[in-house]
Design an enzyme around this catalytic site. Structure first.
Site, short mmCIF file in Angstrom:
data_model
loop_
_atom_site.label_atom_id
_atom_site.label_comp_id
_atom_site.label_asym_id
_atom_site.label_seq_id
_atom_site.Cartn_x
_atom_site.Cartn_y
_atom_site.Cartn_z
N HIS A 17 -3.31 -1.16 4.78
CA HIS A 17 -3.25 -2.06 4.25
C HIS A 17 -2.97 -3.27 5.24
CE1 HIS A 17 -1.53 1.14 0.81
NE2 HIS A 17 -3.38 0.71 0.70
N LYS A 41 -0.14 6.96 -12.34
CA LYS A 41 0.28 7.29 -10.99
C LYS A 41 1.76 7.82 -10.41
CE LYS A 41 -2.87 6.20 -7.39
NZ LYS A 41 -3.55 5.48 -5.82
N ARG A 90 -11.91 3.34 3.94
CA ARG A 90 -11.32 4.17 5.48
C ARG A 90 -12.83 5.05 5.82
NH1 ARG A 90 -6.90 6.32 1.57
NH2 ARG A 90 -8.22 6.17 0.55
N SER A 128 -0.77 6.24 0.91
CA SER A 128 0.64 5.93 0.63
C SER A 128 0.78 7.44 0.11
CB SER A 128 -0.11 5.30 -0.49
OG SER A 128 0.36 3.92 0.10
N1 COA Z 1 -4.84 2.09 4.40
C1 COA Z 1 -4.07 3.29 3.89
N2 COA Z 1 -4.49 3.51 2.65
C2 COA Z 1 -5.36 2.57 2.32
C3 COA Z 1 -5.58 1.52 2.32
C4 COA Z 1 -5.66 1.17 3.63
N3 COA Z 1 -6.76 0.42 4.29
N4 COA Z 1 -7.08 1.60 1.30
C5 COA Z 1 -6.59 2.27 0.47
N5 COA Z 1 -5.65 3.11 0.88
C6 COA Z 1 -5.32 4.39 0.12
C7 COA Z 1 -4.54 4.25 -0.42
O1 COA Z 1 -2.91 4.61 -0.27
C8 COA Z 1 -3.97 4.61 -1.98
O2 COA Z 1 -3.59 6.49 -1.68
P1 COA Z 1 -2.50 6.76 -2.98
O3 COA Z 1 -3.63 7.01 -3.65
O4 COA Z 1 -2.21 7.83 -1.49
O5 COA Z 1 -1.94 6.65 -3.28
C9 COA Z 1 -5.28 4.98 -2.62
O6 COA Z 1 -6.44 4.72 -1.04
C10 COA Z 1 -6.13 4.35 -3.57
O7 COA Z 1 -5.47 3.35 -3.21
P2 COA Z 1 -5.49 1.96 -3.73
O8 COA Z 1 -6.01 0.64 -2.61
O9 COA Z 1 -3.78 1.41 -3.60
O10 COA Z 1 -6.51 1.66 -5.18
P3 COA Z 1 -5.51 2.32 -6.14
O11 COA Z 1 -7.11 3.54 -6.86
O12 COA Z 1 -4.58 2.90 -6.66
O13 COA Z 1 -5.86 1.26 -7.12
C11 COA Z 1 -6.48 -0.31 -8.46
C12 COA Z 1 -7.09 0.62 -7.38
C13 COA Z 1 -5.30 -0.90 -8.78
C14 COA Z 1 -7.31 -1.70 -7.61
C15 COA Z 1 -7.27 -0.40 -9.69
O14 COA Z 1 -7.10 0.59 -10.84
C16 COA Z 1 -7.65 -1.43 -10.98
O15 COA Z 1 -7.91 -2.42 -10.89
N6 COA Z 1 -6.74 -1.88 -12.00
C17 COA Z 1 -6.77 -2.39 -12.65
C18 COA Z 1 -6.79 -1.80 -14.16
C19 COA Z 1 -8.88 -2.39 -14.27
O16 COA Z 1 -8.88 -3.36 -13.84
N7 COA Z 1 -8.90 -0.98 -14.14
C20 COA Z 1 -10.76 -0.74 -14.54
C21 COA Z 1 -11.47 -0.75 -13.49
S1 COA Z 1 -13.09 -1.12 -13.51
#
Ligand code: COA
Length: 159
Positions: A17, A41, A90, A128
């Site tokens: 990240h 989550k 990724r 994560s």
């Molecule tokens: N390096 C390491 N890990 C990474 C990464 C990077 N560069 N980029 C993404 N990841 C991993 C994260 O660690 C996470 O791992 P995990 O699932 O094992 O915990 C995974 O990829 C995805 O996580 P993240 O990037 O945090 O996204 P998310 O899917 O948890 O969250 C939101 C996405 C919060 C942006 C999305 O749910 C959101 O917009 N929520 C708000 C509500 C909303 O608007 N909903 C409608 C959407 S259309």
């Protein structure tokens, strides 16, 4: 001033990240890390802890802010007066979900642009969830997370 929002759960923030944030700072003047509560989550760290960790890591960098949010990311982008969302890609496996998210967000907010950045290859396997699993089993974390997060994970799993 060009501003961008980098939303995610960051439970915890990893070096992958951080790599994305550093790349985003080459393109934007200010990057706001928007930490979703993501209750579905059941995060290991509270929202306050995740904000604290990120603020500690970027202490001294005035171009990076950390905020928590609940609700839709499109509404937050309007509140924050930005039309750019940063997301990390990724591997190909991330693409389908990210494509869906970007298009749903665009359907709700047509002027919002999703910008995809790729981390260094050595972080392309990082997540994560894996970091939490390694921490829970007492594994080495220094290649995956900042020392602030390493310490927080060790404390969390010390018993
Ligand atoms: N390096 C390491 N890990 C990474 C990464 C990077 N560069 N980029 C993404 N990841 C991993 C994260 O660690 C996470 O791992 P995990 O699932 O094992 O915990 C995974 O990829 C995805 O996580 P993240 O990037 O945090 O996204 P998310 O899917 O948890 O969250 C939101 C996405 C919060 C942006 C999305 O749910 C959101 O917009 N929520 C708000 C509500 C909303 O608007 N909903 C409608 C959407 S259309």
């Amino acid at each position: 001033m060009k501003k961008a929002l980098y939303p995610g759960t960051f439970d915890p923030i990893t070096l992958g990240h951080i790599d994305i944030i550093e790349r985003a700072l080459h393109l934007f003047d200010e990057v706001t890390i928007a930490i979703a509560t993501s209750e579905a989550k059941t995060p290991l760290f509270s929202l306050e802890q995740r904000i604290d960790q990120i603020e500690t890591i970027f202490k001294g960098n005035k171009n990076v802010r950390a905020i928590g949010f609940t609700g839709l990311v499109v509404d937050l982008a309007k509140e924050e007066e930005t039309n750019v969302l940063i997301r990390g890609l990724r591997a190909v496996s991330d693409f389908e979900y990210e494509f869906q998210l970007a298009n749903m967000n665009r359907a709700m907010s047509p002027d919002l642009e999703s910008v995809f950045l790729t981390p260094k290859a050595k972080f392309s396997f990082l997540s994560s969830t894996l970091v939490r699993e390694i921490a829970s089993m007492g594994g080495q974390l220094s290649a995956f997370v900042d020392p602030t997060v390493e310490e927080a994970l060790k404390k969390r799993f010390k018993d």
